[in-house]
Design a protein around this motif. Sequence first.
Motif, short mmCIF file in Angstrom:
data_model
loop_
_atom_site.label_atom_id
_atom_site.label_comp_id
_atom_site.label_asym_id
_atom_site.label_seq_id
_atom_site.Cartn_x
_atom_site.Cartn_y
_atom_site.Cartn_z
N THR A 156 0.38 5.07 3.30
CA THR A 156 1.17 3.87 3.00
C THR A 156 2.16 4.12 1.87
O THR A 156 3.33 3.77 1.96
N ASN A 157 1.67 4.71 0.79
CA ASN A 157 2.44 4.80 -0.44
C ASN A 157 3.10 6.15 -0.70
O ASN A 157 4.04 6.23 -1.49
N TYR A 175 2.23 5.24 -10.94
CA TYR A 175 3.13 4.08 -11.04
C TYR A 175 3.27 3.37 -9.71
O TYR A 175 3.23 2.15 -9.63
N THR A 176 3.46 4.15 -8.66
CA THR A 176 3.61 3.55 -7.34
C THR A 176 2.35 2.79 -6.96
O THR A 176 2.41 1.66 -6.47
N ALA A 178 0.16 1.50 -8.97
CA ALA A 178 0.04 0.31 -9.83
C ALA A 178 0.98 -0.79 -9.37
O ALA A 178 0.74 -1.97 -9.60
N ASP A 179 2.06 -0.37 -8.72
CA ASP A 179 3.06 -1.34 -8.26
C ASP A 179 2.78 -1.80 -6.83
O ASP A 179 3.58 -2.54 -6.25
N SER A 180 1.67 -1.33 -6.26
CA SER A 180 1.38 -1.77 -4.89
C SER A 180 -0.11 -2.14 -4.80
O SER A 180 -0.50 -3.20 -5.28
N CYS A 181 -0.94 -1.28 -4.23
CA CYS A 181 -2.35 -1.64 -3.99
C CYS A 181 -3.05 -2.16 -5.24
O CYS A 181 -3.76 -3.15 -5.21
N TYR A 183 -1.91 -3.38 -7.91
CA TYR A 183 -1.38 -4.58 -8.54
C TYR A 183 -2.37 -5.73 -8.35
O TYR A 183 -2.65 -6.48 -9.29
N THR A 187 -5.64 -2.24 -12.15
CA THR A 187 -5.40 -0.88 -12.64
C THR A 187 -6.47 -0.52 -13.66
O THR A 187 -7.27 -1.35 -14.07
#
Lengths: 498, 498, 498
Positions: A156-157, A175-176, A178-181, A183, A187
């Motif tokens: 996915t990411n 970072y990615t 933390a900004d998706s799943c 979130y 975290t």
Amino acid sequence: MRERMVVAFFIIVFILGAFLSSAYSVDISDATQSCIECHSSVTPGIVGDWKRSVHAAISPEIASKKPNIERRVSAKHFPQALKTYAVGCAECHTMNAASHKDTFEHNGFNVHVVVTPKDCAVCHPVEVEEYKGNLMAHAYGNLHNNTLYQLLVKTTNGSRSYSAQGLFTSSPDLYTNADSCYYCHGTVIEIKGKVTKDTQFGEMMFPVLSGWPNHGVGRINPDSSMGSCTSCHSRHQFSIEMARKPYTCRECHKGPDVPAYAVYSVSKHANIVTSLGKHWNFKGVPWRVGKDFSAPTCAVCHISEIVDNEGEVLIKRTHKMTDRLPWRLLGLIYSHNYSRTPDTDRIKNSMGLQLPTELTGESVSSYLIDEREAELRLSKMKRVCLGCHSTSWVDGHFKRVRHSIKITDQSILTATKIIMDAWKNGICKGPSQGDSPFNEAMEKKWVEAWLFYGNSVRYAAAMAGTDYGVFQNGRWYLNKTIDELWDILIMRTLASKK
Amino acid sequence: MRERMVVAFFIIVFILGAFLSSAYSVDISDATQSCIECHSSVTPGIVGDWKRSVHAAISPEIASKKPNIERRVSAKHFPQALKTYAVGCAECHTMNAASHKDTFEHNGFNVHVVVTPKDCAVCHPVEVEEYKGNLMAHAYGNLHNNTLYQLLVKTTNGSRSYSAQGLFTSSPDLYTNADSCYYCHGTVIEIKGKVTKDTQFGEMMFPVLSGWPNHGVGRINPDSSMGSCTSCHSRHQFSIEMARKPYTCRECHKGPDVPAYAVYSVSKHANIVTSLGKHWNFKGVPWRVGKDFSAPTCAVCHISEIVDNEGEVLIKRTHKMTDRLPWRLLGLIYSHNYSRTPDTDRIKNSMGLQLPTELTGESVSSYLIDEREAELRLSKMKRVCLGCHSTSWVDGHFKRVRHSIKITDQSILTATKIIMDAWKNGICKGPSQGDSPFNEAMEKKWVEAWLFYGNSVRYAAAMAGTDYGVFQNGRWYLNKTIDELWDILIMRTLASKK
Amino acid sequence: MRERMVVAFFIIVFILGAFLSSAYSVDISDATQSCIECHSSVTPGIVGDWKRSVHAAISPEIASKKPNIERRVSAKHFPQALKTYAVGCAECHTMNAASHKDTFEHNGFNVHVVVTPKDCAVCHPVEVEEYKGNLMAHAYGNLHNNTLYQLLVKTTNGSRSYSAQGLFTSSPDLYTNADSCYYCHGTVIEIKGKVTKDTQFGEMMFPVLSGWPNHGVGRINPDSSMGSCTSCHSRHQFSIEMARKPYTCRECHKGPDVPAYAVYSVSKHANIVTSLGKHWNFKGVPWRVGKDFSAPTCAVCHISEIVDNEGEVLIKRTHKMTDRLPWRLLGLIYSHNYSRTPDTDRIKNSMGLQLPTELTGESVSSYLIDEREAELRLSKMKRVCLGCHSTSWVDGHFKRVRHSIKITDQSILTATKIIMDAWKNGICKGPSQGDSPFNEAMEKKWVEAWLFYGNSVRYAAAMAGTDYGVFQNGRWYLNKTIDELWDILIMRTLASKK
């Protein structure tokens, strides 16, 4: 003349009353007063927000003297220092300083940035304890420590790059994620040093936090606690009205993988709430069905304590949301009874996959609640329904829900048999071939069949948001996807035989 | 007896007060009075709407005497004829009659149908001037005069017909365009003659307008001005409450190509606004964070003037929405710094395409704001954030936003390299082959990768509406689409080698 | 001292007034009193809901004495027994006992579970009679008795199973259908015996109902009547405020097949309603445009009686929603004039398909309203528009609507010619080959072209929710799907020639 004076007097009383009712009814501690002095100009939004909160208007001691049914603090005893003051900035942000790795010296106070369930538990221990038993508290580990799920995260990411050697999928970076799943899942917040910043009050030192900001439900906090009460009880008003409204759940439960809010929004229940809710009392504790509100929001069915007109409790409050839920419908290939414990990453099926069912749908029962417990939980949910509906309505509804779940599971089994044949026939590579079951085009269709469409049909049945069971990510797409998987299997099998 | 009289008196005072507060506090001009006489029965809806407006309750002169921070008119001087009257029908619809090609004789008045920014500028010149520098004011030309975008319009809107010769795509006609792209971007309104109509007051002559109705943001008006204030300040109440609510932006910013409202709707911010906004003051000028409201709507971040409790301005009002925006995230292949000027159709990249980046992602810097200006704009946006959040929260957020934008741009580069190879290998025909880059099946997948999914991920990062960065048109679809593009490239390349 | 007494007196008057205004203003019948005695603890939610209803606060006799324009009952005479009492539990649930097959003995009363339009007609006969002429009342039969539609139901809902013989699609079972299509269309409610249940008042006997629960618009009731007033007038408050709000229609009109609410939600109208509606009066009868409300909800355009400020009726109330609708835009392959009668299953085109058009788009006129009637209906709709808009606005709008419908129909014809060629060339099997036109992959693309995308474009035009006409299920997807159908046709035709 006299009348005018009377009127004037009356108006003054009115204004005074209004003023008093919004003003503090308790003392604010000196420490909090210090915070407010600067922060009412540095961050006026949150200071104003807090001023409207119940925290600002009541002390733990007064709160604890309310009759049981009205109490919103569950602690019996409070630290002396907190007892008689409003619950202000300092009370929460200097609480348990020693156990907080994010504590730093700030204008003479040992302040921590991240307020955690452990902090909230000083006044709300029952709620925090319940929440610990909630799947959500374990949302970080349940995702992070499940090697199968990590393959789904990767496909996915993981960013794609293109070179002479082909298309390459990187492991998704922190970072990615933390900004998706993470979130929503939460975290890990760690202290990565200190930084000096110029502020309007001169140079100041602050801790550097990784994974910040975040208010995910399973956040791993600097005091090692799990979760974030502010996921639902948003800072700094911590309004019960807000937690009870469905928009709170919408933040994480709207996408095709977990469309609870979306499904709810097309239900009769949502219709009533959205149309008439403005006349209701979303703040009352206890919360009286038929008086304060007359149709369920998410909280009503899953969390809130509901009483009838005589104050009889229909259902007790719970912050372990699975208490009223027998079956897990979302996020997994098949529906199944909920896990006995909230840490689902420990589950292993016979193939060694961290899944609560076999790939062919059979439950890995030893990890899951038994039928008795499932029925008990269902009966709790039904108690909510019975606040407004007759038994024949409720029984009819759940008969249909069970049926739709069963049929959906059968359809998903069909989809899975096709993908298993594809794995067997070498059309794509799955777990038995040492490869991710999620990363090829055909496999993604299979993922969408269960993660999007199967879930959606089951949710639509459970919450009577029928659009999501038919053309809106429902049966149309579920069955179309199965047909497409079949076409691919046949076509590729034929092609390989040529 | 006495008490009863007192009570009765009090009630009368109350009713009178209520009545007075809703009644006009200023004179209505004779001209407007004439309009209302007929129109309160011809179009009662808009007359009633206007009566609730501030325009109906205040004259420009009184409005201009308010303290600066409370003023909602920015003109210093007003035409003598307008000064002391309510801003009514005649004031706007007979304003600047000479420059209005749509002016017609109507019951003794020179009336024009289309009220334009030039008309509004008589009282609100600063706002209109700012808006002229806004991309939105140029939305018509930016789309219409960009030959590349017109190819996208053609493949989107052009109707398909089927004949022996094959499938044929027509150029989309004016009506279709006005009913799709230009509905939001704005139409050209021209006078196409006159028509006589039977009305309840006898025969009347009216102008025939093309492109009408329309309230698109970049509408080309009969007085040559650009834009339509009513896009956001809806007729005829022109309510600031409405302009400040996110539903206003939803009209044009919800679809997959520009999902700002959709993304916002699953953010914590929207959660707070939707749950608690009913207790807020959406009308206050100045607008006090923490007092009047405590979470941002679209307007808060992008337009509104925000003050703190002491009346200190945190951020000035702007109607040039890009003032607080460093990077353009939407509608184009790659993110990039905003254009220096609002007329983006003048931009050309090294291939001669009217794009702010090369096909491989490098910025066409000479047309774009430099890093200094970008950082300045970002710092303005951060001032809004800092009304409620600490610097570590805000910095952490934007670090993640930058990262997600960077990764998304890399992914889009991968998608673009695949389509460029497809063009090179003759799998489909692109700009270098003199063909549209948007009109073939494989190309459409590429368009969806950036126009829908890439945008969605970037927006989700920027506004913390994470669902739209994961499974709801986010990374799942972005990466799946890249995988599919790759599969097509490989398959077709192999096929062509056989 | 005196002043204090006055104030105290005033407060008491206030409280008394508040109490009285919410208390019953009419007698409650003994029978209803009996119901409430138990049910206020058994189902407190609905008892509380009812107490807030107009039904609880007024008797039919008093209601019928209101001036015509304010009347909400349309009966001229009422049964003696009902006349002077509040309309309570017993009044509705024991009404017409003899004709109700679901009547059962319950604590000395002959109670029926399912209240039907026939029951409501005792006080609201005009509304029920109008509703009978409404397509919705026939929603069950229109779907169930149309053999072509049943093929669409089968491919949508039929569960797939996988065996050595291949993929098999079952006929969808009753539960599945009740949980999908018939949830909105309405189920058949039949009595399937009796069951004894343990209740808190001892053992009790209840009827067993099939198809229950359901509140679909075309429900077949145990008294043979069709429909369910509670689809829109939700139990047990039957709030006119709710019926007038768009969330009521959302329940069935949001999915891609019939996205009326979704389209509306991105219109200027919805923007105004959502932003400012909280200040409006959604309860007024008559409902005054410009005074009570100033922008349309679904009800305003399709159902409600609207008056102007002088009480002049702009448009009469109708519960036959097609009264103001000339063309059917949804759910079928092509747009067409509405059916003359609401039972559309009797329509047959020249191929014998139960469709109002030929597969090539020509209307089967003999079953449909003629142009005169269509124009009459359009003129009724326009009367609503003209409450706020000028004729040039309204004419301009409908010119564009007609154009978008025409172009969409042409595009759908292109899609259909492709699928007909596919049938002819043996690429897939359609009606002429004795097979379902909906069950193969290519056919499903064709279905999506008209059922999702064509509909969406037409709706977007009609309701000015333009996003749904462009990238959100609009022209982008419509034309992309046609291109894909073409590619399949060409590819397969070539393949078969090899």
